[in-house]
Design an enzyme around this catalytic site. Sequence first.
Site, short mmCIF file in Angstrom:
data_model
loop_
_atom_site.label_atom_id
_atom_site.label_comp_id
_atom_site.label_asym_id
_atom_site.label_seq_id
_atom_site.Cartn_x
_atom_site.Cartn_y
_atom_site.Cartn_z
N LEU A 168 -47.90 99.66 -44.87
CA LEU A 168 -46.81 100.60 -45.14
C LEU A 168 -45.47 99.90 -45.13
O LEU A 168 -45.28 98.87 -44.48
CB LEU A 168 -46.82 101.75 -44.12
CG LEU A 168 -46.60 101.45 -42.63
CD1 LEU A 168 -45.16 101.17 -42.28
CD2 LEU A 168 -47.10 102.62 -41.81
N GLU B 161 -41.44 100.44 -44.34
CA GLU B 161 -40.47 101.34 -43.71
C GLU B 161 -39.61 101.94 -44.81
O GLU B 161 -39.28 101.28 -45.79
CB GLU B 161 -39.59 100.55 -42.72
CG GLU B 161 -40.33 100.23 -41.44
CD GLU B 161 -39.54 99.36 -40.49
OE1 GLU B 161 -38.30 99.34 -40.57
OE2 GLU B 161 -40.17 98.68 -39.67
N LYS C 178 -53.24 90.32 -44.80
CA LYS C 178 -51.92 90.88 -44.47
C LYS C 178 -50.82 89.81 -44.54
O LYS C 178 -49.77 90.01 -45.12
CB LYS C 178 -51.98 91.52 -43.07
CG LYS C 178 -50.66 92.00 -42.53
CD LYS C 178 -50.05 93.11 -43.37
CE LYS C 178 -48.61 93.38 -42.97
NZ LYS C 178 -47.96 94.40 -43.76
N GLY D 168 -35.11 90.35 -44.69
CA GLY D 168 -35.02 90.54 -43.23
C GLY D 168 -36.11 91.49 -42.81
O GLY D 168 -37.17 91.55 -43.44
N CYS E 116 -40.92 92.33 -40.42
CA CYS E 116 -42.20 91.76 -40.89
C CYS E 116 -42.06 90.42 -41.61
O CYS E 116 -42.62 89.42 -41.15
CB CYS E 116 -42.90 92.77 -41.80
SG CYS E 116 -43.43 94.24 -40.91
P1 NAD Z 1 -42.42 98.46 -32.89
O1 NAD Z 1 -41.79 97.38 -32.13
O2 NAD Z 1 -41.61 99.40 -33.72
O3 NAD Z 1 -43.31 99.37 -31.91
C1 NAD Z 1 -44.17 98.89 -30.94
C2 NAD Z 1 -44.36 99.94 -29.85
O4 NAD Z 1 -45.37 99.50 -28.95
C3 NAD Z 1 -43.12 100.19 -29.02
O5 NAD Z 1 -42.84 101.57 -28.99
C4 NAD Z 1 -43.50 99.67 -27.62
O6 NAD Z 1 -42.89 100.39 -26.57
C5 NAD Z 1 -45.00 99.88 -27.64
N1 NAD Z 1 -45.76 99.09 -26.66
C6 NAD Z 1 -45.58 97.80 -26.29
N2 NAD Z 1 -46.55 97.45 -25.40
C7 NAD Z 1 -47.33 98.53 -25.20
C8 NAD Z 1 -48.48 98.79 -24.42
N3 NAD Z 1 -49.03 97.86 -23.65
N4 NAD Z 1 -49.02 100.03 -24.47
C9 NAD Z 1 -48.48 100.98 -25.22
N5 NAD Z 1 -47.40 100.79 -26.01
C10 NAD Z 1 -46.83 99.58 -26.00
O7 NAD Z 1 -43.51 97.75 -33.82
P2 NAD Z 1 -43.92 98.13 -35.31
O8 NAD Z 1 -42.82 97.83 -36.25
O9 NAD Z 1 -44.54 99.48 -35.32
O10 NAD Z 1 -45.06 97.03 -35.58
C11 NAD Z 1 -46.30 97.06 -34.91
C12 NAD Z 1 -47.22 96.05 -35.59
O11 NAD Z 1 -47.45 96.44 -36.96
C13 NAD Z 1 -46.66 94.63 -35.65
O12 NAD Z 1 -47.70 93.73 -35.56
C14 NAD Z 1 -46.07 94.57 -37.07
O13 NAD Z 1 -46.02 93.25 -37.57
C15 NAD Z 1 -47.05 95.42 -37.85
N6 NAD Z 1 -46.50 96.04 -39.06
C16 NAD Z 1 -45.24 96.56 -39.05
C17 NAD Z 1 -44.75 97.19 -40.19
C18 NAD Z 1 -43.36 97.76 -40.22
O14 NAD Z 1 -42.88 98.06 -41.31
N7 NAD Z 1 -42.70 97.95 -39.09
C19 NAD Z 1 -45.55 97.28 -41.34
C20 NAD Z 1 -46.84 96.76 -41.30
C21 NAD Z 1 -47.31 96.13 -40.16
#
Ligand code: NAD
Length: 447
Positions: free
Chosen positions: A151, A153, A205, A258, A261
């Site tokens: 996905l 953002e 990915k 930026g 990801c």
């Molecule tokens: P984020 O930082 O927005 O959210 C992570 C959440 O996990 C936070 O709310 C944090 O409090 C919580 N957390 C941390 N440790 C925890 C634990 N032990 N138990 C429960 N909750 C916990 O991260 P994100 O942007 O959602 O990204 C998550 C993953 O997905 C990453 O690996 C990222 O690379 C990947 N990803 C992100 C996107 C994007 O657009 N943001 C898209 C595809 C993949």
Amino acid sequence: MKIAVIGTGYVGLVTGTCLSETGNIVTCVDINKQKVQMMQQGQLPIYEPGIETLFHRNIIEDRLHFTSDLASAIEHAEIIFLALPTPPGENGAADLSYVLGAAKDIALLVTSYKVIVTKSTVPVGTADKVKAIFEQYTDVKVAIASNPEFLREGVAVEDFMKPDRIVVGTTDEHARKLLTELYEPYVRQGNPILFMDEKSAELTKYAANSFLATKISFMNEMANLCEKIGADVDMVRLGIGTDERIGRRFLFPGIGYGGSCFPKDVQALAKSAKENDQDLEILEAVMRVNVSQKKVLIEKLKKHYNGNLKDKLFALWGLAFKPETDDIRESPALAIIDELLKEGARVVAYDPEAMNNVKNIIGDDIIYADDQYEALMGADALLILTEWSVFRNPDFYLVGKLLKEKVIFDGRNLYQVEKMMDNGFYYNSIGRKTVGQIDREIPTNTI
Ligand code: NAD
């Protein structure tokens, strides 16, 4: 189906919400208690278009729950998604401590068969590490799958509900069956669920993000060349983008990629390749180009102001790393603010959604405007850093009146060059000709 989603960031919250929308009972877990409390009270901790309606509907219909108690969340869940952060660790490799830490916590609590699905972006071999943790800490049988999330953002809900494809890496037949059932409502138009081994899924990915980042860095280099030789990058972009083999998307030059990801994923892939005795030379160049592209606007400013930005006031439109999000992680705007402040300039900024997040990081080092026009009052120049729609067609008469000088540095190529010339602006964008001249008053002591 009963689902638990661990981590409620941009990926976890969208995943949990969208899975509840098709009738699943979803419990989202986060260690951030304040965040959990907000969501329990029906408040969204992030800005993401389209999520609000789904979020409220599924809370009201009792399908979407939030907790910080892992044990209760996983007790009845058939599938547990790990949507945890994988930030850059030492030397740029992905920090797996959140994912592996949560895997261990689950392993210590689990009492019945589960499918454990990693949604986080993780290096090749992580599924094996997760498997090993379960083997070490519990006798309960679990299945492991890698299901990277694609996905974007800003359009995350749409991407989740109608994905181009779903990638699942697993060798476990039951996990395959369960995930097919779970995802079928999202691929009714025939988009594929691609099953593969865990390692291929993990690499897919990183390869996808790295390829997209490569397209961006390539176009940024083309844009810089265009400026040197007097070509127009917009024409070049259209000229190559209409070739179906190349495609139209991700060809827009700018001030560098930026977000949470691309920077970390390109770096992590290059690092993990190195660990496997393979240099990914293209990716090394992609990263170098991106570092210098984030400085392009500052170099342009320095050239324009004869190397002296001290006490100049710059109005910034846009702080988020891209439009339709409040995410500022690795946003080029932050690097530009940093440089401007170092040069002794002053900054007044406006962003429709990201100002609070910036305030939390840099506080009162800059001024925050209530709207895009207020930001311009008395500023020496306007810098456009994020291509929010609301900046695309402003009242140029008002812009010209409010700025001290009619000067725009556009890092996102929002306007037609000719139009800006007709409106009497000095207009400097990326990979296109610069137009307009500034008639500065000549200081009397030089006459
Ligand atoms: P984020 O930082 O927005 O959210 C992570 C959440 O996990 C936070 O709310 C944090 O409090 C919580 N957390 C941390 N440790 C925890 C634990 N032990 N138990 C429960 N909750 C916990 O991260 P994100 O942007 O959602 O990204 C998550 C993953 O997905 C990453 O690996 C990222 O690379 C990947 N990803 C992100 C996107 C994007 O657009 N943001 C898209 C595809 C993949």
